[in-house]
Every structure is written in structure tokens, then in C-alpha cells.
Design a protein around this motif. Structure first.
Motif, short mmCIF file in Angstrom:
data_model
loop_
_atom_site.label_atom_id
_atom_site.label_comp_id
_atom_site.label_asym_id
_atom_site.label_seq_id
_atom_site.Cartn_x
_atom_site.Cartn_y
_atom_site.Cartn_z
N ALA A 8 0.76 -1.12 -0.11
CA ALA A 8 -0.07 -0.03 0.03
C ALA A 8 0.91 1.30 0.09
CB ALA A 8 -0.85 0.04 1.19
N GLU A 9 2.05 1.11 0.73
CA GLU A 9 2.93 2.28 0.57
C GLU A 9 3.51 2.86 -0.78
OE1 GLU A 9 4.55 2.54 5.22
OE2 GLU A 9 5.58 1.12 3.88
N ALA A 10 3.73 1.61 -1.70
CA ALA A 10 4.45 1.49 -2.53
C ALA A 10 3.87 2.73 -3.74
CB ALA A 10 4.73 0.20 -3.34
N HIS A 11 2.73 2.81 -3.64
CA HIS A 11 1.91 3.79 -4.52
C HIS A 11 1.27 4.95 -3.85
CE1 HIS A 11 2.95 0.80 -7.68
NE2 HIS A 11 2.29 -0.25 -6.78
N LYS A 12 1.78 5.59 -2.90
CA LYS A 12 1.39 6.91 -2.57
C LYS A 12 1.46 7.77 -3.34
CE LYS A 12 3.88 6.55 1.45
NZ LYS A 12 4.33 6.92 2.77
N PRO A 13 0.51 8.95 -3.36
CA PRO A 13 0.55 9.94 -4.43
C PRO A 13 1.71 10.74 -4.22
CG PRO A 13 -1.74 9.77 -3.40
CD PRO A 13 -0.89 8.95 -2.47
N MET A 17 4.55 11.61 -7.18
CA MET A 17 5.04 13.09 -7.49
C MET A 17 6.69 12.98 -7.49
SD MET A 17 2.30 15.35 -5.49
CE MET A 17 3.02 16.55 -5.38
N SER A 18 7.24 12.11 -6.49
CA SER A 18 8.60 12.11 -6.30
C SER A 18 9.08 11.61 -7.63
CB SER A 18 9.05 11.62 -4.85
OG SER A 18 10.47 11.67 -4.96
N LEU A 19 8.76 10.58 -7.84
CA LEU A 19 9.25 9.89 -8.87
C LEU A 19 9.22 10.68 -10.15
CD1 LEU A 19 7.64 6.17 -8.43
CD2 LEU A 19 10.16 6.85 -8.27
N ASP A 20 8.07 11.06 -10.54
CA ASP A 20 7.78 11.89 -11.56
C ASP A 20 8.83 13.23 -11.77
OD1 ASP A 20 5.57 10.32 -12.47
OD2 ASP A 20 4.07 12.08 -11.86
N HIS A 21 9.05 13.93 -10.63
CA HIS A 21 10.05 14.74 -10.39
C HIS A 21 11.47 14.35 -10.88
CE1 HIS A 21 13.45 17.05 -8.23
NE2 HIS A 21 12.51 18.04 -8.70
N ASP A 22 11.63 13.43 -10.23
CA ASP A 22 13.29 12.75 -10.65
C ASP A 22 13.33 12.23 -12.13
OD1 ASP A 22 13.85 12.83 -7.83
OD2 ASP A 22 13.97 10.84 -7.41
N LEU A 23 12.14 11.50 -12.63
CA LEU A 23 12.21 11.31 -14.00
C LEU A 23 12.32 12.38 -14.88
CD1 LEU A 23 9.72 8.21 -13.76
CD2 LEU A 23 12.02 8.03 -14.50
N ALA A 24 11.57 13.49 -14.70
CA ALA A 24 11.96 14.72 -15.20
C ALA A 24 13.21 15.17 -15.37
CB ALA A 24 10.76 15.74 -14.77
N SER A 102 20.33 3.94 -16.15
CA SER A 102 19.61 2.76 -15.31
C SER A 102 18.78 3.09 -14.17
CB SER A 102 20.48 1.73 -15.02
OG SER A 102 21.73 2.38 -14.14
N TYR A 103 18.97 4.18 -13.80
CA TYR A 103 18.12 4.71 -12.66
C TYR A 103 16.82 5.27 -13.03
CZ TYR A 103 17.08 7.07 -8.09
OH TYR A 103 16.71 7.52 -6.82
N ALA A 104 16.76 5.95 -14.32
CA ALA A 104 15.58 6.28 -14.90
C ALA A 104 14.57 4.74 -15.24
CB ALA A 104 15.54 7.10 -16.18
N VAL A 105 15.19 3.91 -15.79
CA VAL A 105 14.64 2.83 -16.40
C VAL A 105 13.91 1.84 -14.90
CG1 VAL A 105 14.70 0.34 -16.84
CG2 VAL A 105 15.86 2.21 -18.17
N GLY A 106 14.62 2.04 -13.77
CA GLY A 106 14.25 1.55 -12.62
C GLY A 106 12.99 2.46 -11.81
N LEU A 107 13.34 3.61 -12.14
CA LEU A 107 12.17 4.41 -11.42
C LEU A 107 10.75 4.54 -12.14
CD1 LEU A 107 14.03 7.91 -10.36
CD2 LEU A 107 13.14 6.04 -8.95
N ASP A 108 11.03 4.41 -13.61
CA ASP A 108 9.79 3.88 -14.29
C ASP A 108 9.21 2.68 -14.07
OD1 ASP A 108 9.27 6.01 -16.24
OD2 ASP A 108 10.48 5.49 -17.81
N ARG A 111 7.42 3.30 -10.79
CA ARG A 111 6.22 3.85 -10.98
C ARG A 111 5.01 2.79 -11.20
NH1 ARG A 111 6.42 8.83 -14.54
NH2 ARG A 111 6.67 7.59 -16.11
N SER A 112 5.26 2.02 -12.21
CA SER A 112 4.44 1.16 -13.00
C SER A 112 3.92 -0.12 -12.27
CB SER A 112 4.70 0.83 -14.35
OG SER A 112 5.92 0.09 -14.28
N GLY A 113 4.98 -0.15 -11.20
CA GLY A 113 4.67 -1.57 -10.31
C GLY A 113 5.39 -2.73 -10.94
N GLY A 114 6.19 -2.57 -11.97
CA GLY A 114 6.73 -3.60 -12.74
C GLY A 114 8.19 -4.13 -12.66
#
Length: 184
Positions: A8-13, A17-24, A102-108, A111-114
Motif C-alpha cells: 500500500a505504501e509503494a503507490h502513495k501519491p 510525485m517524487s518519481l515524476d520529479h526525478d524522472l523529469a 539505469s536509474y530512470a528505467v528503474g524509477l519507471d 512507478r508502474s509496479g513492474g
């Protein structure tokens, strides 16, 4: 497993937002940290600067720089182990396959839960979507190689590469930092 986030914690809003920030931010790093030219002497200089950056923080890392499948620089600092070179290989494989850090791939994937095993079916023995490998690219073209560091937590491996590349290219490392407080 101790320290692992609950499902449940893995997908907090705020996590998204943090993942989106880092990916950008990482997309910006990948877009702007490009070289006018890159050759063996450049690989040596970048590798030596990564080594010096690690030494300045008391870290022990393995450093690998490859272009077109050829290793131009490899250094395993005292205090590393063969597993660091293996992690570097696995992270590099992700960057070579996706043309992204590799960090961006991991964050993506986070984010998708994959995972690499589930989505594209890649074996974890040969691929690791953990921070520490960055695409080496020339201005006006796509990736030509990789710069990989292994030995620190993944975010720090990534940050070390970005800071050294920014400095080498005459850019402000703070402009490319993922966290403003870590930029100094």
C-alpha cells in the motif's frame, strides 16, 4: 522483509510525485549532458575524475566507461569486490538496451509496479534497473556508450556520474542535481 515498503505504501501519491520529479530531472540530464566529441583520452579524463570524486567522499567504487561495446576505462578501487564489476555490467546492459540511465528505467518500473523480469522478460542475472549507469551521448545524436559506477547506493552512484559529467562539460552540477539540498 525488513525495510521493504508495504504494498500500500509503494503507490502513495507523494511517491508518484517524487518519481515524476526525478524522472523529469533525469530526462533533462540525459538531454543536456552530451559531448561535442568523445574518445579514449576523454574516457580516461572522465574516469579519473570519477575516481577522484569517489576518493573525496571516502567511497570505494568500480568505474566503467564503454563506447560501441569497447571498454575504454575500467577501475576497481581498493575496497570493492568482484560483485561491483558484475553490478556495473548488469546496470550497463540496461542502459545499452534502453538508451536511458539505469536509474530512470528503474524509477519507471517502480512507478508502474513492474520489473525487468515481468515486463520485457529480462533475466536479473544480466540486467539490473538500479542507478549507476548513464548513457554517453554526443551532441546531435543518440547514445554511443555508457558510463557506469557501482559501489554506492543507487541514487548516489547516479548522482556521482551526473556531477562529474556536468563539471567536465563546464555546467553547474547544482543545475542537474535530483535533490536541491544535495546540490552543494
Amino acid at each position: 522483509m525488513p525495510g521493504a515498503p508495504l504494498a500500500a505504501e509503494a503507490h502513495k501519491p507523494e511517491d508518484h510525485m517524487s518519481l515524476d520529479h526525478d524522472l523529469a530531472r533525469i530526462a533533462g540530464q540525459e538531454r543536456r549532458l552530451r559531448f561535442p566529441r568523445f574518445d579514449s583520452p576523454t574516457a580516461w579524463e572522465i574516469g579519473a575524475q570519477l575516481k577522484a570524486a569517489a576518493e573525496a567522499t571516502g567511497a570505494s567504487v568500480t568505474i566503467e566507461i564503454r563506447v560501441a561495446g569497447q571498454t575504454l576505462f575500467f577501475y576497481a578501487m581498493e575496497g570493492t569486490a568482484p560483485v561491483n564489476a558484475d553490478w556495473a555490467r548488469r546496470k550497463r546492459n540496461v542502459t545499452e538496451l534502453y538508451g536511458r540511465s539505469s536509474y530512470a528505467v528503474g524509477l519507471d518500473l517502480r512507478r508502474s509496479g513492474g520489473s525487468l523480469e515481468e515486463q520485457p522478460g529480462l533475466p536479473t542475472r544480466d540486467y539490473a534497473a538500479h542507478g549507476g549507469s548513464f548513457p554517453l551521448a554526443l551532441e546531435g545524436s543518440g547514445p554511443i556508450g555508457t558510463i557506469t559506477v557501482s559501489g554506492l547506493p543507487q541514487r548516489e552512484d547516479h548522482a556521482m556520474i551526473v556531477a562529474v559529467l556536468a563539471a567536465y562539460l563546464g555546467l553547474s552540477a547544482a543545475e542537474f542535481a535530483l535533490d536541491d539540498e544535495r546540490a552543494g
